[in-house]
Write a protein that holds these residues in place. Structure first.
Motif, PDB file in Angstrom:
ATOM      1  N   LEU A 237       9.410  10.147  -8.123  1.00 44.30           N
ATOM      2  CA  LEU A 237      10.494   9.015  -8.560  1.00 44.30           C
ATOM      3  C   LEU A 237      10.142   7.738  -7.347  1.00 44.30           C
ATOM      4  O   LEU A 237      10.322   8.006  -6.302  1.00 44.30           O
ATOM      5  N   ASP A 238       9.764   6.819  -7.836  1.00 43.42           N
ATOM      6  CA  ASP A 238       9.667   5.565  -6.858  1.00 43.42           C
ATOM      7  C   ASP A 238      10.403   4.418  -7.569  1.00 43.42           C
ATOM      8  O   ASP A 238       9.692   3.561  -8.275  1.00 43.42           O
ATOM      9  N   ASN A 239      11.583   4.029  -7.088  1.00 40.50           N
ATOM     10  CA  ASN A 239      12.117   2.936  -7.400  1.00 40.50           C
ATOM     11  C   ASN A 239      11.882   1.623  -7.068  1.00 40.50           C
ATOM     12  O   ASN A 239      12.319   0.567  -7.587  1.00 40.50           O
ATOM     13  N   ASP A 240      10.767   1.529  -5.771  1.00 39.89           N
ATOM     14  CA  ASP A 240      10.471   0.341  -5.464  1.00 39.89           C
ATOM     15  C   ASP A 240       9.189   0.052  -5.709  1.00 39.89           C
ATOM     16  O   ASP A 240       8.586  -0.895  -5.402  1.00 39.89           O
ATOM     17  N   LEU A 241       8.680   0.744  -6.739  1.00 41.38           N
ATOM     18  CA  LEU A 241       7.101   0.591  -7.032  1.00 41.38           C
ATOM     19  C   LEU A 241       6.713  -0.932  -7.520  1.00 41.38           C
ATOM     20  O   LEU A 241       5.765  -1.499  -6.905  1.00 41.38           O
ATOM     21  N   LEU A 242       7.448  -1.585  -8.223  1.00 44.28           N
ATOM     22  CA  LEU A 242       7.313  -3.052  -8.730  1.00 44.28           C
ATOM     23  C   LEU A 242       7.297  -3.891  -7.559  1.00 44.28           C
ATOM     24  O   LEU A 242       6.362  -4.651  -7.460  1.00 44.28           O
ATOM     25  N   LEU A 243       8.424  -3.751  -6.631  1.00 43.82           N
ATOM     26  CA  LEU A 243       8.209  -4.766  -5.432  1.00 43.82           C
ATOM     27  C   LEU A 243       7.197  -4.563  -4.458  1.00 43.82           C
ATOM     28  O   LEU A 243       6.479  -5.331  -4.065  1.00 43.82           O
ATOM     29  N   LYS A 244       6.927  -3.050  -4.237  1.00 41.01           N
ATOM     30  CA  LYS A 244       5.720  -2.706  -3.488  1.00 41.01           C
ATOM     31  C   LYS A 244       4.410  -3.467  -4.144  1.00 41.01           C
ATOM     32  O   LYS A 244       3.511  -3.883  -3.559  1.00 41.01           O
ATOM     33  N   GLY A 245       4.029  -3.414  -5.576  1.00 43.91           N
ATOM     34  CA  GLY A 245       2.898  -3.960  -6.043  1.00 43.91           C
ATOM     35  C   GLY A 245       3.169  -5.438  -6.143  1.00 43.91           C
ATOM     36  O   GLY A 245       1.923  -6.183  -5.813  1.00 43.91           O
ATOM     37  N   LEU A 246       4.134  -6.082  -5.896  1.00 41.21           N
ATOM     38  CA  LEU A 246       4.311  -7.645  -6.005  1.00 41.21           C
ATOM     39  C   LEU A 246       3.812  -8.071  -4.424  1.00 41.21           C
ATOM     40  O   LEU A 246       3.324  -8.896  -4.441  1.00 41.21           O
ATOM     41  N   ALA A 247       4.166  -7.225  -3.475  1.00 39.41           N
ATOM     42  CA  ALA A 247       3.876  -7.420  -2.089  1.00 39.41           C
ATOM     43  C   ALA A 247       2.266  -7.373  -1.899  1.00 39.41           C
ATOM     44  O   ALA A 247       1.700  -8.227  -1.205  1.00 39.41           O
ATOM     45  N   VAL A 248       1.712  -6.574  -2.504  1.00 42.27           N
ATOM     46  CA  VAL A 248       0.465  -6.343  -2.347  1.00 42.27           C
ATOM     47  C   VAL A 248      -0.452  -7.370  -3.083  1.00 42.27           C
ATOM     48  O   VAL A 248      -1.426  -8.002  -2.630  1.00 42.27           O
ATOM     49  N   ILE A 249      -0.016  -7.788  -4.032  1.00 44.12           N
ATOM     50  CA  ILE A 249      -0.577  -9.140  -5.014  1.00 44.12           C
ATOM     51  C   ILE A 249      -0.420 -10.316  -4.216  1.00 44.12           C
ATOM     52  O   ILE A 249      -1.228 -11.192  -4.200  1.00 44.12           O
ATOM     53  N   TYR A 250       0.896 -10.315  -3.435  1.00 43.50           N
ATOM     54  CA  TYR A 250       1.018 -11.622  -2.715  1.00 43.50           C
ATOM     55  C   TYR A 250      -0.032 -11.758  -1.646  1.00 43.50           C
ATOM     56  O   TYR A 250      -0.607 -12.844  -1.413  1.00 43.50           O
ATOM     57  N   ARG A 251      -0.132 -10.575  -0.936  1.00 42.35           N
ATOM     58  CA  ARG A 251      -1.040 -10.594   0.009  1.00 42.35           C
ATOM     59  C   ARG A 251      -2.481 -10.972  -0.312  1.00 42.35           C
ATOM     60  O   ARG A 251      -3.298 -11.418   0.429  1.00 42.35           O
ATOM     61  N   LYS A 252      -3.027 -10.404  -1.418  1.00 43.89           N
ATOM     62  CA  LYS A 252      -4.279 -10.602  -1.917  1.00 43.89           C
ATOM     63  C   LYS A 252      -4.396 -12.019  -2.350  1.00 43.89           C
ATOM     64  O   LYS A 252      -5.709 -12.853  -2.297  1.00 43.89           O
ATOM     65  N   ASN A 253      -3.367 -12.719  -2.699  1.00 48.55           N
ATOM     66  CA  ASN A 253      -3.413 -14.296  -2.854  1.00 48.55           C
ATOM     67  C   ASN A 253      -3.062 -15.360  -1.822  1.00 48.55           C
ATOM     68  O   ASN A 253      -2.913 -16.355  -2.289  1.00 48.55           O
ATOM     69  N   ARG A 254      -2.600 -14.642  -0.638  1.00 51.13           N
ATOM     70  CA  ARG A 254      -2.099 -15.532   0.456  1.00 51.13           C
ATOM     71  C   ARG A 254      -3.269 -16.311   1.022  1.00 51.13           C
ATOM     72  O   ARG A 254      -4.255 -15.706   1.145  1.00 51.13           O
ATOM     73  N   ARG A 255      -2.891 -17.636   1.344  1.00 52.03           N
ATOM     74  CA  ARG A 255      -4.032 -18.505   1.674  1.00 52.03           C
ATOM     75  C   ARG A 255      -4.220 -18.146   3.228  1.00 52.03           C
ATOM     76  O   ARG A 255      -3.405 -17.880   3.940  1.00 52.03           O
TER      77      ARG A 255
END
Length: 255
Positions: A237-255
């Motif tokens: 059970l991982d209630n924070d999964l979506l927020l973790k994924g958003l953080a990963v994607i943000y880092r991939k797109n950070r200038r």
């Protein structure tokens, strides 16, 4: 610290991610008629509640399955944090290799779930997201998104049952003391909870066969905690999964 927001059909999940750590998670109701200002005030109140200063937030990212409020929410967030806010969609780097007929059709929530799952857990991997709709993401041993499932969510099924059966009223989603119900409310609770758990167990069995071996199974979403407890298969059970994924994607797109 980044502000991560997932807009679903029923709830908006928002939280701040400080590196890999989730500082807080809260849920707001998804209201399609709210204005930018109303959403901005909601967000400000949540940040104030957790004593998060605007200067502590370096940026924001949104995923949404409700297109009519995506732009409204983006503008609202930018009003508060006064930083650029990314929206998961065309032009955003995710690093996810999508092997389906039309990759553009894949919902942003499923993309984000999958990105987080691959970053956090061994593959092959099944991700159950239990919300308004129940979804299953299937990740193969090469970390490719190869497809999945969508079926009616628990609340949708229960609403349909009470709407179409005149003698059945609304119930809360707690498991009864016994699987065999002794009254109408208990029977409905048992049927709803245990049929959902059994469906997940059965889906895992079938998808494991399709993937020719053992799989990691992760569950997330607003109703996951109520159902996973009653499943017989091993599920993380991982209630924070979506927020973790958003953080990963943000880092991939950070200038």
């Amino acid at each position: 610290m980044i502000l991560a927001i997932d807009i679903g059909n029923t709830n908006i999940v928002l939280g701040c991610m400080d590196g890999p750590n989730c500082v807080f998670v809260e849920r707001l109701s998804t209201v399609r008629t709210k204005t930018e200002l109303e959403y901005a005030l909601d967000l400000k109140n949540v940040l104030d509640l957790y004593h998060i200063k605007r200067s502590d937030i370096e940026g924001g990212i949104i995923s949404s399955v409700v297109p009519q409020i995506t732009t409204v929410a983006k503008i609202a967030v930018e009003k508060i944090i006064r930083k650029e806010v990314l929206v998961v969609g065309a032009g955003i780097k995710t690093g996810l290799n999508i092997r389906i007929d039309n990759p553009a059709q894949l919902g942003s929530d499923l993309v984000v779930d999958s990105v987080a799952g691959i970053a956090e857990y061994p593959v092959p991997l099944l991700i159950f997201d239990l919300g308004t709709a129940n979804t299953v993401c299937v990740i193969d041993e090469n970390k490719n998104y190869i497809g999945g499932m969508i079926y009616p969510g628990i609340g949708v099924s229960l609403d349909s049952l009470t709407a179409n059966a005149s003698q059945l009223g609304g119930i809360s989603l707690e498991a009864p003391e016994h699987i065999i119900g002794k009254n109408t409310a208990e029977c409905m609770k048992s049927g709803t909870i245990y049929s959902s758990a059994a469906a997940i167990d059965g889906i895992i069995d079938r998808l494991s066969e399709e993937l020719h071996g053992d799989v990691t199974v992760v569950a997330t979403g607003g109703l996951a905690e109520k159902i996973v407890l009653h499943c017989r298969r091993k599920i993380v059970l991982d209630n924070d999964l979506l927020l973790k994924g958003l953080a990963v994607i943000y880092r991939k797109n950070r200038r």
